[in-house]
Motif scaffolding. Structure first.
Motif, PDB file in Angstrom:
ATOM      1  N   GLY A 168      62.598-119.234  92.071  1.00  0.00           N
ATOM      2  CA  GLY A 168      63.963-119.533  91.567  1.00  0.00           C
ATOM      3  C   GLY A 168      65.070-119.189  92.589  1.00  0.00           C
ATOM      4  N   ALA A 169      66.230-119.475  92.617  1.00  0.00           N
ATOM      5  CA  ALA A 169      67.179-118.952  93.642  1.00  0.00           C
ATOM      6  C   ALA A 169      68.522-119.188  93.029  1.00  0.00           C
ATOM      7  CB  ALA A 169      66.946-119.696  95.047  1.00  0.00           C
ATOM      8  N   THR A 170      69.333-118.267  93.502  1.00  0.00           N
ATOM      9  CA  THR A 170      70.866-118.268  93.013  1.00  0.00           C
ATOM     10  C   THR A 170      71.520-119.530  93.826  1.00  0.00           C
ATOM     11  OG1 THR A 170      70.893-116.177  92.311  1.00  0.00           O
ATOM     12  CG2 THR A 170      72.826-116.992  92.564  1.00  0.00           C
ATOM     13  N   GLY A 171      71.294-119.457  95.270  1.00  0.00           N
ATOM     14  CA  GLY A 171      71.872-120.366  96.196  1.00  0.00           C
ATOM     15  C   GLY A 171      70.752-121.156  96.968  1.00  0.00           C
ATOM     16  N   VAL A 172      71.106-122.663  96.802  1.00  0.00           N
ATOM     17  CA  VAL A 172      70.045-123.451  97.625  1.00  0.00           C
ATOM     18  C   VAL A 172      70.851-124.291  98.476  1.00  0.00           C
ATOM     19  CG1 VAL A 172      68.383-125.037  97.133  1.00  0.00           C
ATOM     20  CG2 VAL A 172      68.868-123.389  95.421  1.00  0.00           C
ATOM     21  N   ASN A 173      70.663-123.930  99.865  1.00  0.00           N
ATOM     22  CA  ASN A 173      71.491-124.750 100.723  1.00  0.00           C
ATOM     23  C   ASN A 173      70.961-125.201 101.858  1.00  0.00           C
ATOM     24  OD1 ASN A 173      73.580-124.257 103.538  1.00  0.00           O
ATOM     25  ND2 ASN A 173      74.674-124.328 101.665  1.00  0.00           N
ATOM     26  N   THR A 180      69.903-115.322  96.965  1.00  0.00           N
ATOM     27  CA  THR A 180      69.968-114.636  95.644  1.00  0.00           C
ATOM     28  C   THR A 180      71.210-113.638  95.667  1.00  0.00           C
ATOM     29  OG1 THR A 180      69.012-113.609  93.782  1.00  0.00           O
ATOM     30  CG2 THR A 180      68.547-112.715  96.048  1.00  0.00           C
ATOM     31  N   ALA A 181      72.048-113.027  94.419  1.00  0.00           N
ATOM     32  CA  ALA A 181      72.838-112.124  94.548  1.00  0.00           C
ATOM     33  C   ALA A 181      72.476-110.772  94.460  1.00  0.00           C
ATOM     34  CB  ALA A 181      73.649-112.359  93.466  1.00  0.00           C
ATOM     35  N   VAL A 202      62.076-124.131  91.824  1.00  0.00           N
ATOM     36  CA  VAL A 202      62.607-125.028  90.547  1.00  0.00           C
ATOM     37  C   VAL A 202      64.093-124.401  90.471  1.00  0.00           C
ATOM     38  CG1 VAL A 202      60.461-125.192  89.407  1.00  0.00           C
ATOM     39  CG2 VAL A 202      61.886-122.918  89.255  1.00  0.00           C
ATOM     40  N   ALA A 203      65.060-125.586  90.665  1.00  0.00           N
ATOM     41  CA  ALA A 203      66.345-125.303  90.404  1.00  0.00           C
ATOM     42  C   ALA A 203      67.209-126.375  90.134  1.00  0.00           C
ATOM     43  CB  ALA A 203      66.744-125.037  92.072  1.00  0.00           C
ATOM     44  N   HIS A 204      68.442-126.168  89.409  1.00  0.00           N
ATOM     45  CA  HIS A 204      69.171-127.287  89.019  1.00  0.00           C
ATOM     46  C   HIS A 204      69.981-127.698  90.163  1.00  0.00           C
ATOM     47  CE1 HIS A 204      72.791-128.644  86.627  1.00  0.00           C
ATOM     48  NE2 HIS A 204      71.887-129.041  85.890  1.00  0.00           N
ATOM     49  N   SER A 205      70.476-129.050  89.779  1.00  0.00           N
ATOM     50  CA  SER A 205      71.025-129.571  91.108  1.00  0.00           C
ATOM     51  C   SER A 205      72.406-129.057  91.619  1.00  0.00           C
ATOM     52  CB  SER A 205      71.195-130.866  90.846  1.00  0.00           C
ATOM     53  OG  SER A 205      71.992-131.281  89.722  1.00  0.00           O
ATOM     54  N   ALA A 206      73.194-128.219  90.399  1.00  0.00           N
ATOM     55  CA  ALA A 206      74.257-127.864  90.551  1.00  0.00           C
ATOM     56  C   ALA A 206      74.195-126.574  91.571  1.00  0.00           C
ATOM     57  CB  ALA A 206      74.702-127.167  89.098  1.00  0.00           C
ATOM     58  N   GLN A 210      75.098-124.237  97.301  1.00  0.00           N
ATOM     59  CA  GLN A 210      75.506-122.807  97.126  1.00  0.00           C
ATOM     60  C   GLN A 210      74.823-121.830  98.081  1.00  0.00           C
ATOM     61  OE1 GLN A 210      75.769-121.436  93.021  1.00  0.00           O
ATOM     62  NE2 GLN A 210      76.398-123.246  92.510  1.00  0.00           N
ATOM     63  N   VAL A 211      75.386-120.747  98.432  1.00  0.00           N
ATOM     64  CA  VAL A 211      74.939-119.596  99.168  1.00  0.00           C
ATOM     65  C   VAL A 211      75.354-118.417  98.509  1.00  0.00           C
ATOM     66  CG1 VAL A 211      75.005-118.554 101.426  1.00  0.00           C
ATOM     67  CG2 VAL A 211      75.244-121.192 101.325  1.00  0.00           C
TER      68      VAL A 211
END
Length: 249
Positions: A168-173, A180-181, A202-206, A210-211
């Motif tokens: 998982g990841a918080t930001g996917v850029n 991540t935060a 695995v990441a939602h497109s939203a 994000q960074v």
């Protein structure tokens, strides 16, 4: 068709809490016997509970409930989780990272395998799943997310060889990679990446574009992205040009 109907039944029960066999049979225009077979399969996976004449979405353990409440787009994440779970082969050793979307993978997982995780909610979901062996890392429990972090957590992965890592990841850029935060969680993710043959993000497109606070990996470490159908076509093309396979749920 039956698997698609069962997925839809699962989503409906998430939304409504409980539904009768008669209601479901009328909704899908099939026999009550067919619905009972569907409910039996979903109950065997631990996804629902059955009572006389009805199905119930099971009460969620408090730690899992807290984790799920942090996420958005639960329905889309459930679809991502279902698709990602099909990538697990029988006998695989896999790592499930902490997070709401990896939790959705755990909820859909029904393949005999060995799972190592630093997520208490994921261990709670898989703890009674037949054929799945759960290995928990040690470490400090993060408030709110119930992820295990710290030196003890990282040290566990040094001796582990994983066929697949569901990350998982918080930001996917595209330019800045995966971020991540939280620095402690970032360090754990890096330890996971070192021991995995195949990395599945695995990441939602939203999250695309994000960074977050700390970048823990670049795209050369990712083999597959599983996301939802709202991913822009231009982003998909760019990722595929970098050698990342993209699967849309």
């Amino acid at each position: 068709m039956s698997s698609e109907r069962q997925d839809e039944i699962h989503f409906l029960l998430q939304e409504h809490g409980n539904l009768t066999v008669i209601e479901l049979a009328q909704r899908f225009k099939v026999s009550e016997m067919t619905i009972r077979r569907d409910l039996k399969n979903l109950a065997a996976l631990g996804l629902i509970q059955r009572e006389h004449g009805r199905a119930i979405y099971p009460p969620v353990p408090m730690d899992t409930l807290l984790m799920m409440s942090m996420g958005e787009a639960e329905r889309e994440k459930a679809r991502i989780g279902h698709l990602a779970a099909t990538l697990v082969s029988e006998g695989d050793s896999i790592i499930l990272d902490a997070g709401t979307t990896t939790l959705a993978v755990a909820q859909a997982l029904n393949t005999k395998c060995t799972v190592i995780t630093n997520s208490l909610p994921i261990a709670s979901v898989l703890g009674n799943r037949d054929g799945i062996t759960i290995l928990m890392t040690g470490g400090e429990v993060r408030n709110g997310t119930f992820a295990l972090v710290g030196p003890m957590t990282r040290s566990v992965f040094k001796g582990f060889n994983a066929d697949k890592l569901f990350l998982g990841a918080t930001g996917v850029n595209l330019e800045r990679g995966l971020s991540t935060a939280n620095m402690l969680e970032s360090e754990v993710k890096q330890a996971m990446l070192k021991v995995a043959k195949e990395v599945i993000l695995v990441a939602h497109s939203a999250k695309i574009g994000q960074v977050s606070f700390h970048t823990f990996a670049q795209w050369d470490r990712v083999h597959i992205l599983v996301t939802d159908s709202e991913l822009p076509a231009s982003v998909r093309q760019e990722l595929e040009s970098m050698g990342v396979k993209v699967f849309l749920a």
